[in-house]
Design a protein around this motif. Sequence first.
Motif, PDB file in Angstrom:
ATOM      1  N   HIS A  29       0.810  -1.219   0.000  1.00 53.66           N
ATOM      2  CA  HIS A  29       0.000   0.000   0.000  1.00 53.66           C
ATOM      3  C   HIS A  29       0.842   1.267   0.000  1.00 53.66           C
ATOM      4  N   VAL A  30       2.124   1.149   0.295  1.00 55.42           N
ATOM      5  CA  VAL A  30       2.965   2.348   0.298  1.00 55.42           C
ATOM      6  C   VAL A  30       3.990   2.323  -0.818  1.00 55.42           C
ATOM      7  N   PHE A  31       4.070   1.201  -1.577  1.00 56.88           N
ATOM      8  CA  PHE A  31       5.174   1.046  -2.521  1.00 56.88           C
ATOM      9  C   PHE A  31       5.122   2.080  -3.633  1.00 56.88           C
ATOM     10  N   VAL A  32       3.953   2.262  -4.230  1.00 53.40           N
ATOM     11  CA  VAL A  32       3.831   3.243  -5.325  1.00 53.40           C
ATOM     12  C   VAL A  32       4.186   4.631  -4.823  1.00 53.40           C
ATOM     13  N   GLN A  33       3.692   4.964  -3.634  1.00 49.99           N
ATOM     14  CA  GLN A  33       3.997   6.268  -3.046  1.00 49.99           C
ATOM     15  C   GLN A  33       5.498   6.400  -2.782  1.00 49.99           C
ATOM     16  N   LEU A  34       6.122   5.313  -2.356  1.00 51.51           N
ATOM     17  CA  LEU A  34       7.560   5.316  -2.081  1.00 51.51           C
ATOM     18  C   LEU A  34       8.357   5.550  -3.363  1.00 51.51           C
ATOM     19  N   VAL A  35       7.985   4.843  -4.428  1.00 50.28           N
ATOM     20  CA  VAL A  35       8.686   5.007  -5.714  1.00 50.28           C
ATOM     21  C   VAL A  35       8.520   6.434  -6.230  1.00 50.28           C
ATOM     22  N   GLN A  36       7.326   6.948  -6.174  1.00 52.59           N
ATOM     23  CA  GLN A  36       7.084   8.323  -6.640  1.00 52.59           C
ATOM     24  C   GLN A  36       7.891   9.332  -5.833  1.00 52.59           C
ATOM     25  N   ALA A  37       8.021   9.086  -4.531  1.00 55.61           N
ATOM     26  CA  ALA A  37       8.778  10.010  -3.685  1.00 55.61           C
ATOM     27  C   ALA A  37      10.252  10.011  -4.073  1.00 55.61           C
ATOM     28  N   VAL A  38      10.826   8.823  -4.315  1.00 54.58           N
ATOM     29  CA  VAL A  38      12.245   8.748  -4.712  1.00 54.58           C
ATOM     30  C   VAL A  38      12.450   9.409  -6.066  1.00 54.58           C
ATOM     31  N   GLU A  39      11.522   9.199  -6.994  1.00 50.83           N
ATOM     32  CA  GLU A  39      11.647   9.848  -8.310  1.00 50.83           C
ATOM     33  C   GLU A  39      11.533  11.363  -8.188  1.00 50.83           C
ATOM     34  N   ARG A  40      10.727  11.827  -7.247  1.00 48.61           N
ATOM     35  CA  ARG A  40      10.628  13.271  -7.036  1.00 48.61           C
ATOM     36  C   ARG A  40      11.940  13.812  -6.464  1.00 48.61           C
ATOM     37  N   ILE A  41      12.537  13.044  -5.553  1.00 51.54           N
ATOM     38  CA  ILE A  41      13.831  13.463  -5.009  1.00 51.54           C
ATOM     39  C   ILE A  41      14.857  13.540  -6.126  1.00 51.54           C
ATOM     40  N   ASN A  42      14.809  12.598  -7.071  1.00 46.60           N
ATOM     41  CA  ASN A  42      15.781  12.551  -8.164  1.00 46.60           C
ATOM     42  C   ASN A  42      15.753  13.812  -9.011  1.00 46.60           C
ATOM     43  N   SER A  43      14.579  14.454  -9.099  1.00 47.21           N
ATOM     44  CA  SER A  43      14.481  15.691  -9.886  1.00 47.21           C
ATOM     45  C   SER A  43      15.141  16.872  -9.174  1.00 47.21           C
ATOM     46  N   SER A  44      15.261  16.804  -7.845  1.00 45.14           N
ATOM     47  CA  SER A  44      15.900  17.885  -7.096  1.00 45.14           C
ATOM     48  C   SER A  44      16.461  17.327  -5.778  1.00 45.14           C
ATOM     49  N   PRO A  45      17.554  16.548  -5.872  1.00 45.13           N
ATOM     50  CA  PRO A  45      18.082  15.907  -4.657  1.00 45.13           C
ATOM     51  C   PRO A  45      18.814  16.891  -3.753  1.00 45.13           C
ATOM     52  N   HIS A  46      18.886  16.524  -2.495  1.00 40.39           N
ATOM     53  CA  HIS A  46      19.639  17.315  -1.535  1.00 40.39           C
ATOM     54  C   HIS A  46      21.128  17.116  -1.801  1.00 40.39           C
ATOM     55  N   PHE A  47      21.931  18.181  -1.677  1.00 43.29           N
ATOM     56  CA  PHE A  47      23.361  18.070  -1.977  1.00 43.29           C
ATOM     57  C   PHE A  47      24.137  19.033  -1.096  1.00 43.29           C
ATOM     58  N   LYS A  48      25.465  18.903  -1.163  1.00 42.30           N
ATOM     59  CA  LYS A  48      26.357  19.848  -0.493  1.00 42.30           C
ATOM     60  C   LYS A  48      27.454  20.253  -1.472  1.00 42.30           C
ATOM     61  N   HIS A  49      28.007  21.450  -1.288  1.00 46.17           N
ATOM     62  CA  HIS A  49      29.084  21.950  -2.143  1.00 46.17           C
ATOM     63  C   HIS A  49      30.426  21.560  -1.554  1.00 46.17           C
ATOM     64  N   LEU A  50      31.315  20.990  -2.395  1.00 41.80           N
ATOM     65  CA  LEU A  50      32.671  20.664  -1.978  1.00 41.80           C
ATOM     66  C   LEU A  50      33.651  21.594  -2.703  1.00 41.80           C
ATOM     67  N   VAL A  51      34.640  22.060  -1.985  1.00 42.41           N
ATOM     68  CA  VAL A  51      35.662  22.949  -2.546  1.00 42.41           C
ATOM     69  C   VAL A  51      36.978  22.188  -2.607  1.00 42.41           C
ATOM     70  N   GLU A  52      37.611  22.166  -3.792  1.00 44.68           N
ATOM     71  CA  GLU A  52      38.883  21.452  -3.982  1.00 44.68           C
ATOM     72  C   GLU A  52      39.950  22.453  -4.434  1.00 44.68           C
TER      73      GLU A  52
END
Length: 808
Positions: free
Chosen positions: A217-240
């Motif tokens: 009952h949560v699988f479709v919602q789970l997949v959609q949530a991960v795909e939504r994250i993929n469009s704008s994932p959380h990230f951090k900036h690294l300086v080299e």
Amino acid sequence: MASPPIGSLNQNVELLRIETNLFNLYIQGKPFHPTVDTLHLHRTDDNQLIEAQLQVSVPSTALTIERIYIFHPETKELLEWQSGTPSFPLFYETQAYEIVIEKKQDIPITFYHENVYLRQAVKPLGSRILSGILNFQNEVGLTDLELRLNGQAILQLQLEIFPAKMDYKNDYQMILIDVNQQIYNLSFDFLRKTYNLTGLKETRHQSLTEFFTILQHVFVQLVQAVERINSSPHFKHLVENRFVEAGCLKKTGKESIAYLTKRPQLLVQDDKLGFIPMNGQHYYPSHAIETKRHVDYDTNENRFIRWVLLRIAKKLKDLKARLTEKGRLQDPLLARKLNDMQSQLQRLLKLDFLNVKEMRQLSVSLVLQMAPGYREVYRNYLMLMKGLSIQSDLFRLSMKDLALLYEYWCFLKIHDLLSRKYELLKQDIIKANRTGVFVTLDKTQKAKMVYRNQKNGEVFTLYYNTLPSGEHTPTVSQKPDNVLTLKKNDSDAEYKYIFDAKYRLNPAYEGTPYRRDYKLPGPEESDINTMHRYRDAIVYAEGSGRELERSMFGAYVLFPYHDEERYREHKFYKSIELINVGALPFLPESTKLMEAFLDEIIMDSPEKAYERSTRPRGTKHYYENKLIGKNVLVGSLREVQQLDDALQFKFYHVPLENISDHKLLTQLEYVALYQSMKKFEPRGEIGIHWYGKIVDWKVVRRKEIIERPARPGTEEKLYVKFIVGEWMKRKTPIVPGGRGIYTLLYTSKYVFDRALEIAELKLETEEDLREWREQRRLGPVKIELDHSQVDLASGVLGIGRISSTQND
């Protein structure tokens, strides 16, 4: 396809025929439902019949299907059907269908359905016939009929049963979604508030079956949530930073300046190419620091997403292995579902933002709790890993009693409407024990939700399947579905309203008495009579020996009907305003009337709430006497010392000439003291604080009042001296509000007890008082008088709200 006139078919026809090498199967019945036809249910936006699901499968090689025929509601003919071609709604709840299996040879074929009553309904007639009447009652959705030979399934027939009182796509399926969504939200809120969410500890008692039940009952919602994250994932900036030759340098910054300041040997003198002036010469660097910035998805939040997907994949693998080991993975649908889930998880794990390290520790950040996509994954993790058990089968209601489902939905939807505007303080349909989290919403269980109106602090409670404390029925037991109890700030009484879910609808067929009397579809008359019974039979007694009081202020039927605007003209909607008994349509897309009514009764003042109920004859005359009977004298004070003397010696005196009607002296019971702003503001106490009950009064000359010295020239004047038993101080003073009292005024004790400003003491009718309190619940209100001194005003000119600018 044009809308078929299926209502003209008023007799049983052959709906389905399946011809095989071993038997022929026939199902006969009416190809329509009169209520469905009247309400135009199960149609597309352009009024076409929706498609119905029909599936015929043969799990045994012993059986061969020769032909399948199905009734077409447009052509009204039995047409040959093949898998993949559309079919239309033919089977409905609460309607009887005859099934006949005609065997071509004498073989032990049996009929099976998971519902024991349907299974027992089909019996053999001789050696070659199986026959029976199937009535699915209020069960809707997909249902499986199975024929078995020697205990093994040889034919599986899946039909779709349609509801008769609500639309299948727009109402029934949305009710299922609503019920599950509300359970999810309550469970998530409960887990978030209850559990320590800084660790990753799973419940020890959760079975793989329980896990898979929830996962479905949560699988479709789970997949959609991960795909939504993929469009704008959380990230951090690294300086080299890299040390490179000046000729290879693409981009530099302040880091190079600091670096070269400490390493002057890297500076090359060149007056022609140099750009760094120093001591009259120019230099350029041979090497410098190159700064590169890039996005890194290796965050704790993305590690958590990957960890959740890996845990689910591992559990699915364990479940598949266990089912294979026990020989239970023979169901092709289950096997395909497991394979599809595993494929989806592997696809998600290959997304770029999930190419991260292993998670070692989790801290619940705002990203996990609030960011789109992340919060849905986090919520589903709580559901899956904390072992949520649904005791009342809410997750498996696709083939359950629709009347019971509608009752559950009504309770949860009322909660949803309230929780959007008011703060949920407490609930008990989500509970926990050592085995996990439980949803206790069940017909055998009781539930209670407590809310607070944050605007005024009032608390109210929604009960399911139980009566509030203190309520009982001296005669026959009464148990309404939902009771809303409101506690108003300005009243000691509780105002209780019944909302009873009834999955019943009278479609008002042409020529029926219901059509003649009410013109429109609506609730059954018997259900309205039940509301009258609830309101009159449920009583309240406070303490022992107290007389019983009718405690329900209103009772309403909630019934499935979609046309809210049309229903406004129904007699049972208009009766709500007249006698506070009636009915409200309530479906997922038809909640406006219910929402508006909830807002109205919550914002009602005690007077208006009381007036909603049917009052005994003579009540208006009773309140007129209560308001008109002016038994309180409010007198002004000439100086501060007069207040001290009055409190000390328990008296108040006023010139007899100030009392215009001496008859009033015989009905005065209380005296109150007004402290003006001019004289008492330095003391920090203005308005009406003190009042007392009059134990005696007499007319005397001023010189006989020895508690206070008389002013010169007043010794022989007549005064009225009121003797007070005891002075009492109001919990909330009556403030001036920009007005004053010149000498004295009269009011009723009823108004005096409820007033907040002295202008209210001029209210002399029930209508004025009710309007004032209605307006006051919505914000600051001002009474308009024709004089700044309340006792000198001729009457109330108007009652109006203070605008926000005026208030400022």
